[in-house]
Each structure stands twice: as C-alpha cells, then as structure tokens.
Design a protein around this motif. Sequence first.
Motif, PDB file in Angstrom:
ATOM      1  N   UNK A 123       1.472  -1.260  -0.485  1.00 31.23           N
ATOM      2  CA  UNK A 123      -0.112   0.025   0.202  1.00 31.23           C
ATOM      3  C   UNK A 123       0.464   0.970   0.226  1.00 31.23           C
ATOM      4  N   UNK A 161       2.472   2.000  -3.534  1.00 36.84           N
ATOM      5  CA  UNK A 161       1.912   2.474  -4.165  1.00 36.84           C
ATOM      6  C   UNK A 161       1.217   3.545  -4.240  1.00 36.84           C
ATOM      7  N   UNK A 193       1.319  24.654  -8.137  1.00 41.63           N
ATOM      8  CA  UNK A 193       0.208  24.472  -7.138  1.00 41.63           C
ATOM      9  C   UNK A 193      -0.047  22.668  -8.994  1.00 41.63           C
ATOM     10  N   UNK A 194      -0.475  22.468  -9.469  1.00 38.04           N
ATOM     11  CA  UNK A 194      -0.484  21.959 -10.870  1.00 38.04           C
ATOM     12  C   UNK A 194      -0.180  20.940 -10.739  1.00 38.04           C
ATOM     13  N   UNK A 195       1.339  21.183 -10.680  1.00 34.55           N
ATOM     14  CA  UNK A 195       2.570  20.162 -10.655  1.00 34.55           C
ATOM     15  C   UNK A 195       2.608  20.014  -9.426  1.00 34.55           C
ATOM     16  N   UNK A 201      -0.665  18.513  -7.513  1.00 30.60           N
ATOM     17  CA  UNK A 201      -1.439  17.654  -7.365  1.00 30.60           C
ATOM     18  C   UNK A 201      -1.217  16.933  -8.541  1.00 30.60           C
ATOM     19  N   UNK A 202      -0.758  17.165  -9.464  1.00 30.13           N
ATOM     20  CA  UNK A 202      -0.381  16.247 -10.436  1.00 30.13           C
ATOM     21  C   UNK A 202       0.188  14.921 -10.099  1.00 30.13           C
ATOM     22  N   UNK A 203       1.373  15.573  -9.478  1.00 29.42           N
ATOM     23  CA  UNK A 203       2.683  13.966  -9.285  1.00 29.42           C
ATOM     24  C   UNK A 203       2.410  13.865  -7.490  1.00 29.42           C
ATOM     25  N   UNK A 232      -7.400  33.192   0.174  1.00 29.56           N
ATOM     26  CA  UNK A 232      -7.574  31.164  -0.147  1.00 29.56           C
ATOM     27  C   UNK A 232      -6.716  30.342  -0.386  1.00 29.56           C
ATOM     28  N   UNK A 233      -5.649  31.448  -0.809  1.00 23.54           N
ATOM     29  CA  UNK A 233      -4.044  30.714  -1.784  1.00 23.54           C
ATOM     30  C   UNK A 233      -3.550  29.938  -0.108  1.00 23.54           C
ATOM     31  N   UNK A 257      -5.716  26.910   0.079  1.00 28.33           N
ATOM     32  CA  UNK A 257      -5.685  26.407  -0.876  1.00 28.33           C
ATOM     33  C   UNK A 257      -4.318  25.487  -0.756  1.00 28.33           C
ATOM     34  N   UNK A 289      -2.949  21.461  -0.003  1.00 26.91           N
ATOM     35  CA  UNK A 289      -2.761  19.982  -0.975  1.00 26.91           C
ATOM     36  C   UNK A 289      -1.856  19.972  -0.075  1.00 26.91           C
ATOM     37  N   UNK A 330      -3.955  17.231   2.423  1.00 26.44           N
ATOM     38  CA  UNK A 330      -4.264  15.851   1.193  1.00 26.44           C
ATOM     39  C   UNK A 330      -3.476  15.057   0.964  1.00 26.44           C
ATOM     40  N   UNK A 381      -9.737  25.829  -6.019  1.00 25.28           N
ATOM     41  CA  UNK A 381      -9.574  27.769  -6.863  1.00 25.28           C
ATOM     42  C   UNK A 381      -9.349  27.311  -8.719  1.00 25.28           C
ATOM     43  N   UNK A 382      -7.703  26.326  -8.317  1.00 30.57           N
ATOM     44  CA  UNK A 382      -7.004  26.991  -9.463  1.00 30.57           C
ATOM     45  C   UNK A 382      -7.659  25.706 -10.461  1.00 30.57           C
ATOM     46  N   UNK A 398      -5.363  33.379  -9.930  1.00 27.15           N
ATOM     47  CA  UNK A 398      -5.480  32.016 -10.418  1.00 27.15           C
ATOM     48  C   UNK A 398      -4.973  31.072 -11.274  1.00 27.15           C
ATOM     49  N   UNK A 414       1.503  21.903 -18.147  1.00 24.32           N
ATOM     50  CA  UNK A 414       1.764  21.050 -17.744  1.00 24.32           C
ATOM     51  C   UNK A 414       2.551  20.309 -18.736  1.00 24.32           C
ATOM     52  N   UNK A 446       6.023  18.177 -17.736  1.00 25.20           N
ATOM     53  CA  UNK A 446       5.874  17.573 -17.417  1.00 25.20           C
ATOM     54  C   UNK A 446       4.704  16.280 -16.520  1.00 25.20           C
ATOM     55  N   UNK A 469       2.564  10.872 -13.323  1.00 27.90           N
ATOM     56  CA  UNK A 469       3.059   9.900 -12.433  1.00 27.90           C
ATOM     57  C   UNK A 469       2.947   8.574 -13.395  1.00 27.90           C
ATOM     58  N   UNK A 512      -0.022  -5.540  -5.247  1.00 24.36           N
ATOM     59  CA  UNK A 512      -1.323  -6.526  -4.498  1.00 24.36           C
ATOM     60  C   UNK A 512      -0.895  -8.094  -5.481  1.00 24.36           C
TER      61      UNK A 512
END
Lengths: 447, 115
Positions: A171, A174, A250-252, A254-256, A299-300, A303, A307, A310, B14-15, B88, B95, B98, B101, B108
């Motif tokens: 786990x 993963x 932020x996007x990077x 979130x993605x990785x 707000x920043x 966020x 992040x 999470x 928000x983004x 934002x 990306x 980038x 992943x 498993x």
Amino acid sequence: MKRDPSDEWLLHRWLNDLVLWGLLGWLVGLLVVLLLTVFLPWGTPLWLALWVGVVWPGAAEAVLVGIGAWKVAAFLGWMGNLRWYRHRGSVWPALAALEAVRRPALWEEVDQAVRDRRVLGPGHLFAMALQAWHAGRPVEARDLMHLVLYVDTSLQTRPLPRWATEWLVCEALERGDVGAAEGWRRHPRAAWSLRCSLAVAAVQGGAGPGVWGMWAFAGAWWRTRSLVEQARRPRPTEPVPWPSSPVVALWVAERTGAPDAVRHAVATWQEHLPALRPRVAARLAELGGVGVAPSVREEVEQALADLVQRHRVALGADEGGLVRARVLGDLRDAARALADELQRRSDERDPLPMADEVVAWCRVLRAYDDIVCIGGEVQRSQAYGIVHSALNNHAVWLHNRRGNQIVANALYRRAWHAAVQADHPGQELLYSNVDCGPGDGSPRRYF
Amino acid sequence: MAHDSGSATPMSAPYERNPFHVLELTPEASAVEVERAGQKLLAMLGVGLEAAAGYAHPGGRAQREEADVRWAMAELRDPARRARWEVWWAPADALEGVPAPAPGPDLFRWLGWRR
C-alpha cells in the motif's frame, strides 16, 4: 522502552516454531507409523499423509508456499498449531475476507458477520481491514492492518502479521512512498518477508543480480518474476524541473503528489504572498473596479493547507510559515474534536458496534499521526497529549466493560508504542494495561 | 462539467476551474473580447458543435456546457472577481513538460492479493 510482554525471545520462537513442533511431530509420527505399518497393509502412505498434513504441516506449508498457494499454506500452518485451537473462531473471518477479495459478492455476508460480533478477535480485525480496502477506504484499512500487528503474539496469529505487513508495504509503495514502505522493515511488530524486499526493489529499480536470490526464496515464482524484471531496470535519474509560476507549481504538486513538489509549491507561494494583495489591488484599479480587493491571500493559504493535508507532506518550521501553522491548527482542532467524542462515549457508556468502536479509536490515533507527519518530531509530545486520555480510557472501557480483551490489548499496545515515542508520562499506565494480557479469548467483564 | 452556476468556487480548489479557461482566453483579454468569446461559444453550443463541447486546462480537458460559459462571463464582468481569477490563471499547456506519475507495478496482484 520496556520489553513488551508479548515479544517472543528469538530462542523461544525457534524452539516453539521449529524444534518443539518438529520433535513432537517426529515422535508422534514415529509412533503412528509403527502402529499403522504393523496393522494396516497401506499404512505407510496413510502415515505420510497424516504426518505431512496434520502432525507437522510445516513441510506441506513449505511446498505450498513454494508453488504460490500461500493462503492454503497459511491455513495448514494454522491448523498445525494446537494453541490456535483455543481461538479457532478467529481465523475464519480472515479466511472469509480473503475469499471475498476474490469473490466480492461475499462481502455483504462477511461485513454483516463482523458487525454482529460482540467480541472481536485478530481475524476480525484483518477482515475489517480488507473490507475497508475493498470499499475504497484505504486510510481506515491501513489503520486496521497496522492494528493487526499489535495483537498479542501469544495468540499465535502467525500468518496475520505476515499478511498485514505485506499489505502495508504494498500500500505504501502504491502511494509512491518508498520511505514509508522501508519504514516497515524497522517496525518492531512487522513481519518483514523477502516478498516485501522484492516489492521495494521492484519500485526502486536498479537492483543488482542479488535480486534473483531474493526471488528464489520468495515463492510464487511465476507471479513474482515480473517484480524481478522491474527491479532490474535502471533507476530513473532525470530530475523534474520545478516551475517558477506559483499556480503551475500547485498544478504540478497536484498532478505528481510528490512531497518535493508540494514543498516547492508552498515555498513558491511564500515568496509571492507578500506582494499579492498590492498586486490584486492595483489590477482591480486598472480594471476600473471600486471597493475592497478580494482577499486572495486567505484563499491561497487555504488551498496550500488543503494540498499539504491531502498529501500528508512534512513541512519544516522554516519552510511552511503560515501554511504550516494553519494546517497544524486545523489538525489539532480535528484531533481534539475526535478525542472529545471518544471520551464522551466512554464516559456516558454510549456503545457502538465493536467494529465501529475500533475504527473510531484508530481515527483518533490517526489524527495524532497526521500532526506528527506534517509537523515533525517536535510536535509528537504535545500532539500525543491531546489524545492520550481518550485512547486509554476508551480501550479500558472496551476491555473491562465490553469484554474485548484481545482487541483492547492490541489498542493498549499501539497507544503504548505511540506514548513511548512521544515520551509521554502516560506510557507507564499503558504498559501496565498491556501487561494485563489479552485474556484467553473468552469475553469477560471485570465490573 | 455540471456545477452550480451561481457559485463562485464550485470546485474544491480555486485553481482547478478558471473562467479564462472556459472561454479560452488569457488575462490580457479585454471586456469586449470576453463578451465576444462568450457569445460565440454560446452560439456554437446552441447548435451542438462538437468543437465547443470541451476546453483545455492545465489538468487536462473538461466538458463545457452553456451554464459554464454564462458563469465564466459573469465572473469576468465583475472587476473584483476577475482580478481574483487572474491570480489563479495558468496557461492550459503549463504542464506539458511534466510527466504524469507512471503507473507502478501492480504489487498487490503479483504478491497474491486481488482487489
């Protein structure tokens, strides 16, 4: 740290698991073979079947593990251990849950059977963990698998810690958290196996030819062969270029989901935050707007806090700034609320089904873990202080009033390990509770 | 993308959804360009053109409905809210370099666990 009363000495383990049962099996087998070969014409094959299958199933277990039928092997191993007979009821939910993982139609029945139990055993905890995993609650599953490791070893739950450790390692891998997976190797209660090493090597890559040796002893060769191929491929070395734009960062992140990417996003925003309000105000004037500029800074920060929470990324005191303080404040509030609720239910004797009691207890400890994970070791002592009373008192209630000695003993032990790490004065009390033992598996109320 | 068109922050972060992306504009766009882009997209969606059914943002692609376009136009007409969305905003192709992943080995399954 004091010695855990359920820790087995190495020699004792060896004598108990190997020599004693081997010797006993050999003597009983010798007697049986004498009787059978004398009185029956086909006595030798019958004796062999009895000796291998029942008296000393270690041989059969080794063969079955070798060919990959490890669940059957574990069952045989369990059957061969007479001390498990006292707790026979406990292994069925574990085996039923393993079967339900293969045939999901069985889950409803397994779930109901666990929820109806007034006294839970180690197998029930394992079944609950698999059920949570199947239902898409990985955090709850992780907590419950972790708890399986803390069940008293005198109950001889030998296959369960092995399965739980393998599950926890997989786990963590993963999730991409190789550090957490490696951490289980050093965990005092985990049963690290060659399969765990193989899985870590497969994710890391760049392993030497020694991985073939690991594979040879890991069993289920046709399945684990792919892991060897993964482990032998070169380790990726290309570093990911970090973006300079805070929004892209932020996007990077979130993605990785990579901890470094999250830290980079936080650091980039920290640089931009002081200039944010004047920038937005200037832009608002440019656009012809009147009134107060929107509070984007708030707000920043929210966020970024979301992040960090999470992805459970540790932030140093010097790199998180206000974001770290906000996250830790939120986590402390959450831990207090959960601990208060648990304490209230203990005080008011407000029962839930036992399965839910265990999940609620684990959730409180998880809240403490979250604080330590994000805030670092310096938070440990203070964070444990928030949850200690609720954890201990609730486990005492489950132990004394609700007759769940086996589960309560595992809970005490889990809390005791946390208290020792946090150097909390409550560790003495928890140790004495651990020392009460898990009982004999029969429900008993003390007052 | 189904959402409450009256809400300023319909999604969790928000983004994740930005009116500039919905209208395929950049923060340099003038108020006239915002109106023109919005009306054009509404007309295209009205006749069911496939080209207007989706838009790109840094996280990938999202579906676009008339309500999204109206929400985006309303957000960008208000100077205060537009200034907020500019903070934002990131290019839709931000990306591109980038790597996503890579899916790791199915540990498993290989270790005998099924899901």
